[in-house]
Design a protein around this motif. Sequence first.
Motif, PDB file in Angstrom:
ATOM      1  N   ASP A  88       0.700  -1.334  -0.035  1.00  0.00           N
ATOM      2  CA  ASP A  88      -0.031   0.023  -0.097  1.00  0.00           C
ATOM      3  C   ASP A  88       0.900   1.148   0.098  1.00  0.00           C
ATOM      4  O   ASP A  88       1.678   1.554   0.973  1.00  0.00           O
ATOM      5  CB  ASP A  88      -0.905  -0.122   1.298  1.00  0.00           C
ATOM      6  CG  ASP A  88      -1.864   0.928   1.171  1.00  0.00           C
ATOM      7  OD1 ASP A  88      -1.786   1.989   0.588  1.00  0.00           O
ATOM      8  OD2 ASP A  88      -3.052   0.896   2.034  1.00  0.00           O
ATOM      9  N   THR A  89       0.808   2.155  -1.027  1.00  0.00           N
ATOM     10  CA  THR A  89       1.679   3.107  -1.045  1.00  0.00           C
ATOM     11  C   THR A  89       0.878   4.434  -0.931  1.00  0.00           C
ATOM     12  O   THR A  89       1.490   5.557  -1.278  1.00  0.00           O
ATOM     13  CB  THR A  89       2.407   3.307  -2.546  1.00  0.00           C
ATOM     14  OG1 THR A  89       1.508   3.448  -3.689  1.00  0.00           O
ATOM     15  CG2 THR A  89       3.387   2.072  -3.044  1.00  0.00           C
ATOM     16  N   MET A  93      -0.525   5.832   4.623  1.00  0.00           N
ATOM     17  CA  MET A  93       0.554   4.960   5.024  1.00  0.00           C
ATOM     18  C   MET A  93       1.728   5.629   5.902  1.00  0.00           C
ATOM     19  O   MET A  93       2.866   5.303   6.624  1.00  0.00           O
ATOM     20  CB  MET A  93       1.094   4.044   4.082  1.00  0.00           C
ATOM     21  CG  MET A  93       0.254   2.868   3.666  1.00  0.00           C
ATOM     22  SD  MET A  93       0.088   1.582   5.026  1.00  0.00           S
ATOM     23  CE  MET A  93       1.661   0.848   4.609  1.00  0.00           C
ATOM     24  N   CYS A  94       1.808   7.147   5.579  1.00  0.00           N
ATOM     25  CA  CYS A  94       2.816   7.921   5.988  1.00  0.00           C
ATOM     26  C   CYS A  94       2.706   8.489   7.187  1.00  0.00           C
ATOM     27  O   CYS A  94       3.373   9.439   7.949  1.00  0.00           O
ATOM     28  CB  CYS A  94       3.185   8.817   4.999  1.00  0.00           C
ATOM     29  SG  CYS A  94       4.169   8.253   3.701  1.00  0.00           S
ATOM     30  N   TYR A 103       4.731   3.024   6.350  1.00  0.00           N
ATOM     31  CA  TYR A 103       5.135   2.977   5.070  1.00  0.00           C
ATOM     32  C   TYR A 103       6.508   2.625   5.059  1.00  0.00           C
ATOM     33  O   TYR A 103       7.210   1.649   4.356  1.00  0.00           O
ATOM     34  CB  TYR A 103       4.914   4.373   4.231  1.00  0.00           C
ATOM     35  CG  TYR A 103       5.257   4.120   2.756  1.00  0.00           C
ATOM     36  CD1 TYR A 103       4.373   3.520   1.925  1.00  0.00           C
ATOM     37  CD2 TYR A 103       6.312   4.614   2.292  1.00  0.00           C
ATOM     38  CE1 TYR A 103       4.706   3.324   0.661  1.00  0.00           C
ATOM     39  CE2 TYR A 103       6.878   4.600   1.110  1.00  0.00           C
ATOM     40  CZ  TYR A 103       6.064   3.784   0.273  1.00  0.00           C
ATOM     41  OH  TYR A 103       6.355   3.818  -1.132  1.00  0.00           O
ATOM     42  N   HIS A 155       8.443   8.775  -2.029  1.00  0.00           N
ATOM     43  CA  HIS A 155       6.600   8.689  -1.919  1.00  0.00           C
ATOM     44  C   HIS A 155       6.096   9.841  -2.303  1.00  0.00           C
ATOM     45  O   HIS A 155       6.747  11.074  -1.900  1.00  0.00           O
ATOM     46  CB  HIS A 155       6.523   8.366  -0.378  1.00  0.00           C
ATOM     47  CG  HIS A 155       4.985   7.939  -0.160  1.00  0.00           C
ATOM     48  ND1 HIS A 155       4.138   8.941   0.210  1.00  0.00           N
ATOM     49  CD2 HIS A 155       4.316   6.735  -0.373  1.00  0.00           C
ATOM     50  CE1 HIS A 155       2.956   8.236   0.103  1.00  0.00           C
ATOM     51  NE2 HIS A 155       3.099   7.167   0.039  1.00  0.00           N
ATOM     52  N   THR A 161      -5.279   5.455  -1.950  1.00  0.00           N
ATOM     53  CA  THR A 161      -5.107   3.779  -1.845  1.00  0.00           C
ATOM     54  C   THR A 161      -5.866   3.469  -3.106  1.00  0.00           C
ATOM     55  O   THR A 161      -6.905   3.764  -3.406  1.00  0.00           O
ATOM     56  CB  THR A 161      -5.532   3.335  -0.491  1.00  0.00           C
ATOM     57  OG1 THR A 161      -5.389   1.866  -0.474  1.00  0.00           O
ATOM     58  CG2 THR A 161      -7.311   3.531  -0.304  1.00  0.00           C
ATOM     59  N   SER A 184      -0.487  -3.325   4.338  1.00  0.00           N
ATOM     60  CA  SER A 184      -1.317  -2.260   4.326  1.00  0.00           C
ATOM     61  C   SER A 184      -1.779  -1.664   5.761  1.00  0.00           C
ATOM     62  O   SER A 184      -1.553  -2.505   6.783  1.00  0.00           O
ATOM     63  CB  SER A 184      -2.479  -2.384   3.433  1.00  0.00           C
ATOM     64  OG  SER A 184      -3.420  -1.476   3.405  1.00  0.00           O
TER      65      SER A 184
END
Length: 287
Positions: A88-89, A93-94, A103, A155, A161, A184
Amino acid sequence: MNRSVKLSDDPVDARQFEVTVKHLANSLNFGQDESVFHGSGLEFAQSRLYTPGDPVKSIDWKVSARVGKLFIKEYQEPKQIPLYLLVDTSASMCVSSQTLSKYAWAVRIATGIALAAQSTMTPVGLLGCGARELHVRPSLSRNLVMEWSHKLRHHNFVEETSLAQRARELAPALKRLTTVIVLSDLHDPGAFAALQVLGQEHDCIVLHLQDPAELNLKGAGLFRGSEAESGRSFVSHGRRGFIDSATWQSELTRFGIDYLYLRTDQPILGRLRHFLNRRGLGGSSGR
């Protein structure tokens, strides 16, 4: 404007990152003779009628739906099976209150698992589950793994997502039994249904990452914030729904999908190794 930057919450440089993930890979591959990354490693032979005690994940759903009775898939002859990592980018995630964000952990874990799997001659592929197009088909090239891992370390903080969408797209593209590992924070509401379909035909594992800051908002009263993935402002309250790990675990395991909950403020690597070993995906220590 291009907002793609190297992770500010990962304190190591490129060289230190490579040392870290190779150490992680070595740890996961302790005792390679029984490494997990062989997976179930079987080729399909035939379907037969279900008998009580057969594993749910072996049910042949297509034949069962067509015939109206439960059938089980039978396999023959151990063979190596490929591994796909779904990372999951997305911007959520951050979210981070720790030295390493969800992340940053996902990138490290995915790279370590990939290198460990390749050392047992398991081809590894990668699928990014955000806005960017990042799809690497299964390969035994360690250089390719390091290439995509360094790409992941940069990133774009406005990514949305696409976990559910990517999982739905991948399922019909897999022509043989595959191990799929998802990393994720599970902020995609459609992910469960998509992973359920993926898990019917393949060996599916979910590594659920969560930052304690996401938990601390519960009961906090009214607060103003902004969506990590769109930048839109909102006013909410501590009763707003959050990801319930117990519910995810219950629902996913009910469909034969293995699940591990990982908080970024708690030890991760030991739990990860124990989890992989217990389900037959890691080294042979403790057996």
